[in-house]
Write a protein that holds these residues in place. Structure first.
Motif, short mmCIF file in Angstrom:
data_model
loop_
_atom_site.label_atom_id
_atom_site.label_comp_id
_atom_site.label_asym_id
_atom_site.label_seq_id
_atom_site.Cartn_x
_atom_site.Cartn_y
_atom_site.Cartn_z
N ASP A 389 -1.61 9.54 -11.55
CA ASP A 389 -3.03 9.59 -11.91
C ASP A 389 -3.89 9.88 -10.68
N PHE A 390 -3.31 10.53 -9.67
CA PHE A 390 -4.10 10.95 -8.51
C PHE A 390 -5.30 11.77 -8.99
N ASP A 391 -6.40 11.61 -8.31
CA ASP A 391 -7.64 12.32 -8.62
C ASP A 391 -8.23 11.96 -9.99
N GLY A 392 -7.67 10.92 -10.62
CA GLY A 392 -8.21 10.53 -11.92
C GLY A 392 -8.73 9.10 -11.95
N VAL A 393 -8.63 8.38 -10.84
CA VAL A 393 -8.98 6.96 -10.87
C VAL A 393 -9.91 6.56 -9.72
N SER A 394 -10.71 7.52 -9.28
CA SER A 394 -11.71 7.24 -8.24
C SER A 394 -11.13 6.52 -7.03
N GLY A 395 -9.92 6.88 -6.64
CA GLY A 395 -9.32 6.30 -5.45
C GLY A 395 -8.89 4.86 -5.60
N GLN A 396 -8.93 4.33 -6.82
CA GLN A 396 -8.57 2.92 -7.00
C GLN A 396 -7.05 2.80 -7.15
N LEU A 397 -6.41 2.87 -6.00
CA LEU A 397 -4.95 2.91 -5.92
C LEU A 397 -4.47 1.78 -5.02
N PRO A 398 -3.18 1.43 -5.10
CA PRO A 398 -2.68 0.34 -4.25
C PRO A 398 -2.85 0.67 -2.76
N ARG A 399 -2.90 -0.37 -1.97
CA ARG A 399 -3.06 -0.20 -0.52
C ARG A 399 -1.96 0.68 0.04
N GLY A 400 -2.35 1.66 0.82
CA GLY A 400 -1.36 2.52 1.47
C GLY A 400 -0.95 3.72 0.64
N ILE A 401 -1.42 3.79 -0.61
CA ILE A 401 -1.09 4.94 -1.45
C ILE A 401 -2.37 5.73 -1.70
N ASP A 402 -2.53 6.80 -0.94
CA ASP A 402 -3.76 7.59 -1.05
C ASP A 402 -3.52 9.03 -1.45
N SER A 403 -2.27 9.47 -1.38
CA SER A 403 -1.95 10.86 -1.72
C SER A 403 -0.43 10.97 -1.85
N PRO A 404 0.08 12.14 -2.26
CA PRO A 404 1.53 12.29 -2.35
C PRO A 404 2.24 12.06 -1.02
N ALA A 405 1.50 12.18 0.10
CA ALA A 405 2.13 11.95 1.40
C ALA A 405 2.68 10.54 1.51
N ASP A 406 2.15 9.63 0.68
CA ASP A 406 2.59 8.23 0.75
C ASP A 406 3.74 7.91 -0.20
N LEU A 407 4.19 8.89 -0.97
CA LEU A 407 5.27 8.62 -1.93
C LEU A 407 6.55 8.07 -1.28
N PRO A 408 6.88 8.52 -0.05
CA PRO A 408 8.10 7.95 0.57
C PRO A 408 8.04 6.43 0.72
N LYS A 409 6.84 5.86 0.77
CA LYS A 409 6.73 4.40 0.85
C LYS A 409 7.30 3.74 -0.41
N ILE A 410 7.15 4.43 -1.53
CA ILE A 410 7.68 3.89 -2.79
C ILE A 410 9.21 3.88 -2.74
#
Ligand SMILES: [Zn+2]
Length: 466
Positions: A389-410
């Motif tokens: 739901d990137f770009d669909g939730v006004s940036g209300q995402l878990p800490r450290g997850i701001d874009s696909p660049a952070d997917l490796p953290k998952i």
């Protein structure tokens, strides 16, 4: 999507636990599942990570696992930005979550861009807006053909992966886009749309939404799908368009699962057991998705939504608490513009809402992982994936997850909890690929049947009465 439907509309609604009238088979299944969880229900043999496989102790690092996977995200609302903000995939992220650089950094293999038509402002021109959004995605793909590949098949996703390009796909979010016409549905398929969410936060006359199911001023179907709604699901099966049950009411969910010939997806939904949002999925629903499709089906997949208001009960409660203050501020803004004889611009209203939302602490990443883990345990590790739901939730995402660049953290967090490299690859995209492939196979079978089609009443495309 989106700020309105996914976050703002839902908090006021009571949970829907008592509203579901599951089909008997599902009720039966649920009781069996409770009694003998992993024995009778092969598809829902929710293996925990630790009992899953000894070979998980391989030495692969999270980085290596991420690099070796075809990572697929099934929901990003970036097309709104393409059209309304003239955003280009090469641009810096700005306020958004998605661009080519972040996709490359996170080794994202495929993105399903959401074709979402806001029903309010687009009343009377749903198809037009749908086509404009589709065109925007295809323009972006054409403009960046050195880095992305527009594809419409599982094979296409794999081909793009081999060529080190991002596979770009499309899903329509909200059945109102077809304007009660199977002809439009078929044309959207021919333009490359490969899933359709039966509803967004609005019911559409042939399928009901969790977003307004308790609003008695809105007409709803008797059984979750009208006769025309059943035709839509059948035609999607026949075309090879994945049936997406995110957003639908519980009753529409179960009705769809009874009639679909192919496994279904939830393109961006989380677990209701962990966060009580009406559009999150109960454990029964999770198991039902795992068992969807025909008798030989390997089952569907639930792609977990990252939105803070769906993964954290605490966040959700905090949202509810500030809701009156938010509405008051929005009203004040509207009044201010009104006194000047103008309408308040939507962008300013959104900005104001976002300012309030930003005051609530973001939930930790572990909460998102809890949802993945819960679904893997309840439905099975073969039935869970990622729908940001990137770009669909006004940036209300878990800490450290701001874009696909952070997917490796998952991936790293899953491995920390004992998930094997193989399981991670399934979650990161393998499961979705499997379902997509099966949907194609079912379509071939249905097309070969050549039986009298329920769609023969077309092409008149009369809106169906309930
Ligand atoms: Zn949505």
């Amino acid at each position: 999507m989106g700020p309105a439907g996914d976050s703002d509309r839902s908090p006021g609604n009571p949970p829907l636990y008592t509203d579901a009238k599951p089909m008997r088979t599902f009720a039966l299944f649920a009781s069996i599942a409770i009694a003998v969880p992993a024995v009778l229900c092969a598809q829902s043999s929710a293996k925990t990570a630790s009992e899953n496989s000894p070979k998980m102790t391989t030495k692969l690092t999270p980085e290596q696992v991420q690099r070796s996977a075809i990572v697929i995200d099934t929901h990003a609302d970036t097309p709104q930005r393409f059209v309304d903000e003239n955003f280009d995939l090469n641009d810096p992220l700005g306020d958004g979550n998605f661009n080519l650089e972040s996709a490359r950094k996170g080794n994202l293999g495929a993105e399903f861009f959401s074709i979402w038509v806001d029903p309010g402002p687009n009343k009377g021109q749903f198809a037009r807006r749908t086509l404009v959004l589709i065109d925007a995605v295809r323009q972006q793909a054409a403009r960046h053909s050195d880095k992305v590949m527009f594809v419409t098949t599982p094979g296409g996703i794999e081909l793009a992966h081999r060529e080190h390009k991002l596979a770009v796909l499309m899903g329509i979010e909200g059945g109102h886009s077809i304007e009660d016409s199977l002809a439009l549905l078929r044309q959207y398929y021919s333009l490359g749309v490969r899933y359709m969410t039966l509803t967004w936060a609005n019911s559409n006359g042939w399928a009901d939404s969790s977003g307004d199911i308790n609003d008695i001023s809105i007409p709803h179907t008797k059984e979750g799908l009208s006769e025309f709604g059943k035709d839509v699901v059948y035609e999607m099966n026949r075309l090879g368009m994945m049936v997406d049950i995110s957003h639908v009411s519980d009753r529409t969910f179960f009705r769809t699962l009874v009639i679909t010939r192919a496994p279904v997806i939830a393109s961006h939904s989380a677990a209701r057991a962990l966060c009580d949002a009406p559009r999150n999925m109960t454990d029964d629903m999770l198991r039902a998705v795992a068992n969807s499709g025909g008798p030989n089906s390997k089952g569907g997949v639930v792609q977990v939504n990252f939105y803070s208001g769906f993964i954290s009960q605490q966040y959700r409660d905090a949202q509810k608490a500030i809701q009156p203050a938010v509405e008051k501020a929005v009203q004040a803004l509207r009044d201010k513009y009104k006194s000047e004889g103008k309408d308040a611009p939507q962008a300013e209203i959104d900005k104001l809402r976002r300012q309030f939302a930003d005051r609530i602490p973001r939930p930790p990443l572990s909460m998102l992982i809890d949802h993945i883990d819960h679904i893997a345990k309840v439905a099975g590790v073969d039935h869970v994936g990622l729908g940001s739901d990137f770009d669909g939730v006004s940036g209300q995402l878990p800490r450290g997850i701001d874009s696909p660049a952070d997917l490796p953290k998952i991936t790293a967090a899953l491995m920390e909890r004992g998930y094997s490299a193989e399981d991670c690859r399934k979650i990161l995209g393998g499961n979705l690929l499997r379902v997509f492939r099966e949907v194609e196979q079912v379509a071939k079978g249905l097309q070969a049947e050549n039986r009298p089609r329920i769609t023969d009443k077309q092409p008149f495309d009369k809106p169906q009465k309930q």
